[in-house]
Design a protein around this motif. Structure first.
Motif, PDB file in Angstrom:
ATOM      1  N   LEU A   1      16.549   2.734  -9.959  1.00 27.30           N
ATOM      2  CA  LEU A   1      15.320   3.006  -8.888  1.00 27.30           C
ATOM      3  C   LEU A   1      15.734   4.690  -8.964  1.00 27.30           C
ATOM      4  O   LEU A   1      16.445   5.184  -9.253  1.00 27.30           O
ATOM      5  N   MET A   2      14.615   5.124  -9.665  1.00 27.53           N
ATOM      6  CA  MET A   2      14.267   6.894 -10.166  1.00 27.53           C
ATOM      7  C   MET A   2      13.882   7.665  -9.501  1.00 27.53           C
ATOM      8  O   MET A   2      14.107   9.020  -8.789  1.00 27.53           O
ATOM      9  N   TRP A   3      12.692   6.927  -8.698  1.00 30.31           N
ATOM     10  CA  TRP A   3      11.471   7.459  -7.469  1.00 30.31           C
ATOM     11  C   TRP A   3      11.279   7.035  -7.040  1.00 30.31           C
ATOM     12  O   TRP A   3      10.549   6.121  -7.589  1.00 30.31           O
ATOM     13  N   ASP A   4      10.875   7.143  -5.351  1.00 35.01           N
ATOM     14  CA  ASP A   4      10.383   6.267  -4.457  1.00 35.01           C
ATOM     15  C   ASP A   4       9.766   7.555  -3.919  1.00 35.01           C
ATOM     16  O   ASP A   4      10.234   8.002  -2.585  1.00 35.01           O
ATOM     17  N   ARG A   5       7.853   6.877  -3.716  1.00 37.93           N
ATOM     18  CA  ARG A   5       7.024   7.976  -2.891  1.00 37.93           C
ATOM     19  C   ARG A   5       7.902   8.097  -1.420  1.00 37.93           C
ATOM     20  O   ARG A   5       7.099   9.472  -1.096  1.00 37.93           O
ATOM     21  N   LYS A   6       7.919   6.819  -0.945  1.00 35.85           N
ATOM     22  CA  LYS A   6       8.333   7.023   0.586  1.00 35.85           C
ATOM     23  C   LYS A   6       9.483   7.595   0.500  1.00 35.85           C
ATOM     24  O   LYS A   6       9.856   7.852   1.732  1.00 35.85           O
ATOM     25  N   ILE A   7      10.841   7.101  -0.065  1.00 42.83           N
ATOM     26  CA  ILE A   7      12.086   7.310   0.167  1.00 42.83           C
ATOM     27  C   ILE A   7      12.089   8.949  -0.136  1.00 42.83           C
ATOM     28  O   ILE A   7      12.445   9.679   0.805  1.00 42.83           O
ATOM     29  N   GLU A   8      11.161   9.761  -1.030  1.00 42.14           N
ATOM     30  CA  GLU A   8      11.602  10.939  -1.389  1.00 42.14           C
ATOM     31  C   GLU A   8      11.077  11.928  -0.471  1.00 42.14           C
ATOM     32  O   GLU A   8      11.586  13.167  -0.480  1.00 42.14           O
ATOM     33  N   GLY A   9       9.342  11.245   0.162  1.00 43.36           N
ATOM     34  CA  GLY A   9       8.971  12.055   0.840  1.00 43.36           C
ATOM     35  C   GLY A   9       7.826  13.053   0.011  1.00 43.36           C
ATOM     36  O   GLY A   9       6.697  13.437   0.357  1.00 43.36           O
ATOM     37  N   GLY A  10       7.016  12.200  -1.321  1.00 47.96           N
ATOM     38  CA  GLY A  10       5.951  13.431  -2.130  1.00 47.96           C
ATOM     39  C   GLY A  10       6.169  12.389  -3.473  1.00 47.96           C
ATOM     40  O   GLY A  10       7.089  11.709  -3.478  1.00 47.96           O
ATOM     41  N   PHE A  11       5.253  12.896  -4.261  1.00 44.71           N
ATOM     42  CA  PHE A  11       5.233  12.250  -5.542  1.00 44.71           C
ATOM     43  C   PHE A  11       5.920  12.771  -6.045  1.00 44.71           C
ATOM     44  O   PHE A  11       6.380  13.938  -5.904  1.00 44.71           O
TER      45      PHE A  11
ATOM     46  N   SER B   1       0.854  -0.578  -0.273  1.00 44.18           N
ATOM     47  CA  SER B   1       0.380   0.214  -0.137  1.00 44.18           C
ATOM     48  C   SER B   1       1.060   1.365   0.530  1.00 44.18           C
ATOM     49  O   SER B   1       1.835   1.143   0.496  1.00 44.18           O
ATOM     50  N   GLY B   2       0.507   2.412  -0.369  1.00 42.78           N
ATOM     51  CA  GLY B   2       0.686   3.711  -0.339  1.00 42.78           C
ATOM     52  C   GLY B   2       2.223   3.578  -1.650  1.00 42.78           C
ATOM     53  O   GLY B   2       2.574   4.690  -1.308  1.00 42.78           O
ATOM     54  N   ARG B   3       2.845   2.894  -2.267  1.00 46.21           N
ATOM     55  CA  ARG B   3       3.507   3.031  -3.405  1.00 46.21           C
ATOM     56  C   ARG B   3       3.688   3.410  -4.646  1.00 46.21           C
ATOM     57  O   ARG B   3       2.700   3.531  -5.398  1.00 46.21           O
ATOM     58  N   PHE B   4       4.565   4.610  -5.013  1.00 41.35           N
ATOM     59  CA  PHE B   4       4.905   4.822  -6.155  1.00 41.35           C
ATOM     60  C   PHE B   4       5.853   5.088  -6.148  1.00 41.35           C
ATOM     61  O   PHE B   4       7.040   5.808  -5.715  1.00 41.35           O
ATOM     62  N   ARG B   5       6.364   3.945  -7.963  1.00 45.56           N
ATOM     63  CA  ARG B   5       7.900   3.989  -7.658  1.00 45.56           C
ATOM     64  C   ARG B   5       8.559   4.081  -8.761  1.00 45.56           C
ATOM     65  O   ARG B   5       7.517   3.699  -9.679  1.00 45.56           O
ATOM     66  N   VAL B   6       8.645   4.659  -9.649  1.00 46.36           N
ATOM     67  CA  VAL B   6       9.788   4.794 -11.174  1.00 46.36           C
ATOM     68  C   VAL B   6      11.090   4.565 -11.697  1.00 46.36           C
ATOM     69  O   VAL B   6      11.666   4.558 -10.902  1.00 46.36           O
ATOM     70  N   TRP B   7      10.688   3.390 -12.467  1.00 42.63           N
ATOM     71  CA  TRP B   7      11.902   2.288 -11.921  1.00 42.63           C
ATOM     72  C   TRP B   7      12.935   2.568 -13.832  1.00 42.63           C
ATOM     73  O   TRP B   7      12.204   2.995 -15.133  1.00 42.63           O
ATOM     74  N   LEU B   8      14.072   2.495 -14.100  1.00 42.74           N
ATOM     75  CA  LEU B   8      14.096   2.559 -15.583  1.00 42.74           C
ATOM     76  C   LEU B   8      15.200   1.271 -16.236  1.00 42.74           C
ATOM     77  O   LEU B   8      16.650   1.326 -14.702  1.00 42.74           O
ATOM     78  N   LYS B   9      14.946   0.418 -16.772  1.00 40.32           N
ATOM     79  CA  LYS B   9      15.261  -0.460 -17.306  1.00 40.32           C
ATOM     80  C   LYS B   9      16.044  -0.054 -18.687  1.00 40.32           C
ATOM     81  O   LYS B   9      15.521  -0.135 -19.384  1.00 40.32           O
ATOM     82  N   LEU B  10      17.044  -0.190 -18.141  1.00 40.62           N
ATOM     83  CA  LEU B  10      18.433  -0.553 -19.740  1.00 40.62           C
ATOM     84  C   LEU B  10      18.060  -1.477 -20.092  1.00 40.62           C
ATOM     85  O   LEU B  10      18.643  -2.472 -19.463  1.00 40.62           O
ATOM     86  N   PRO B  11      18.798  -1.551 -21.667  1.00 39.60           N
ATOM     87  CA  PRO B  11      19.799  -2.675 -21.669  1.00 39.60           C
ATOM     88  C   PRO B  11      20.717  -3.545 -21.419  1.00 39.60           C
ATOM     89  O   PRO B  11      20.800  -4.748 -21.504  1.00 39.60           O
ATOM     90  N   SER B  12      21.195  -2.190 -21.327  1.00 44.16           N
ATOM     91  CA  SER B  12      22.840  -2.830 -20.895  1.00 44.16           C
ATOM     92  C   SER B  12      23.405  -3.028 -19.269  1.00 44.16           C
ATOM     93  O   SER B  12      24.143  -3.462 -19.229  1.00 44.16           O
ATOM     94  N   GLU B  13      21.770  -2.978 -19.161  1.00 41.81           N
ATOM     95  CA  GLU B  13      22.096  -3.429 -17.617  1.00 41.81           C
ATOM     96  C   GLU B  13      21.347  -4.392 -17.119  1.00 41.81           C
ATOM     97  O   GLU B  13      19.631  -4.522 -17.385  1.00 41.81           O
ATOM     98  N   SER B  14      21.814  -5.746 -16.120  1.00 40.84           N
ATOM     99  CA  SER B  14      20.676  -6.595 -15.102  1.00 40.84           C
ATOM    100  C   SER B  14      19.567  -6.169 -14.854  1.00 40.84           C
ATOM    101  O   SER B  14      18.702  -7.209 -14.752  1.00 40.84           O
ATOM    102  N   GLU B  15      19.621  -5.094 -13.865  1.00 37.56           N
ATOM    103  CA  GLU B  15      18.918  -4.673 -12.748  1.00 37.56           C
ATOM    104  C   GLU B  15      18.610  -3.169 -12.980  1.00 37.56           C
ATOM    105  O   GLU B  15      18.883  -2.477 -13.699  1.00 37.56           O
ATOM    106  N   ALA B  16      16.862  -3.897 -13.218  1.00 38.46           N
ATOM    107  CA  ALA B  16      16.527  -1.797 -12.875  1.00 38.46           C
ATOM    108  C   ALA B  16      16.654  -0.861 -12.427  1.00 38.46           C
ATOM    109  O   ALA B  16      17.050  -1.550 -10.683  1.00 38.46           O
TER     110      ALA B  16
END
Length: 173
Positions: free
Chosen positions: A129-139, A112-127
């Motif tokens: 994390l570009m934004w996390d609402r809980k870590i950043e304190g908002g949208f 609950s309450g999750r809003f995250r934005v992930w970026l996956k590049l073809p050259s990298e195995s892991e996505a």
């Protein structure tokens, strides 16, 4: 207002040619009813029939692994789907293909309450994390999110009025 009149003010490159109505004289004849996958594999179907955009049997699946992809993870119970959709639209308008090749909206059912934005590049195995609402304190403020994504995907691109002064890297002549 006619479709032709509406598109006359746009540059030719801004208009999808497949969306414009075709003049009667240039319309294709009906596709060959015998154009089965078996005939195509045996080379008995012409190249023109192979590319027929109106024949579903000629459709080929998209290759989604060709470029950077974004996943927007949002809380469905919090009713954040419209915000996720708006964010996706803004990112597609800022980073048209091939800068970003796909954006996926994923409801986070178990968190609950999750809003995250992930970026996956073809050259990298892991996505990333570009934004996390809980870590950043908002949208995300779209300006900040766009800058973060731009810094990874297209560091030389200017974001125009959304750019902080001095954040865009100017290519040397």
């Amino acid at each position: 207002m006619s479709t032709t009149g509406a598109t006359s003010n746009l540059k030719q490159a801004d208009v999808c040619q497949d969306c414009l109505p075709e003049p009667e004289a240039s319309r294709k004849p009906e596709p060959d009813q015998n154009a089965t996958p078996e005939l195509r594999s045996q080379g008995q179907v012409s190249a023109k029939q192979e590319e027929d955009v109106e024949d579903p049997s000629t459709f080929k699946p998209l290759d989604l692994g060709i470029g950077p992809a974004i996943t927007i993870e949002y809380c469905d119970r919090c009713r954040w789907a419209p915000r996720a959709s708006w964010t996706a639209t803004e990112l597609f308008l800022t980073f048209p293909s091939p800068a970003i090749t796909s954006i996926t909206l994923t409801p986070a059912v178990e968190h609950s309450g999750r809003f995250r934005v992930w970026l996956k590049l073809p050259s990298e195995s892991e996505a990333r994390l570009m934004w996390d609402r809980k870590i950043e304190g908002g949208f995300p403020e779209l300006k900040v999110l766009k800058q973060r994504i731009r810094n990874v995907v297209q560091p030389n691109q200017s974001l125009g009025h959304s750019d902080k002064p001095g954040t865009a890297v100017v290519p040397s002549s």
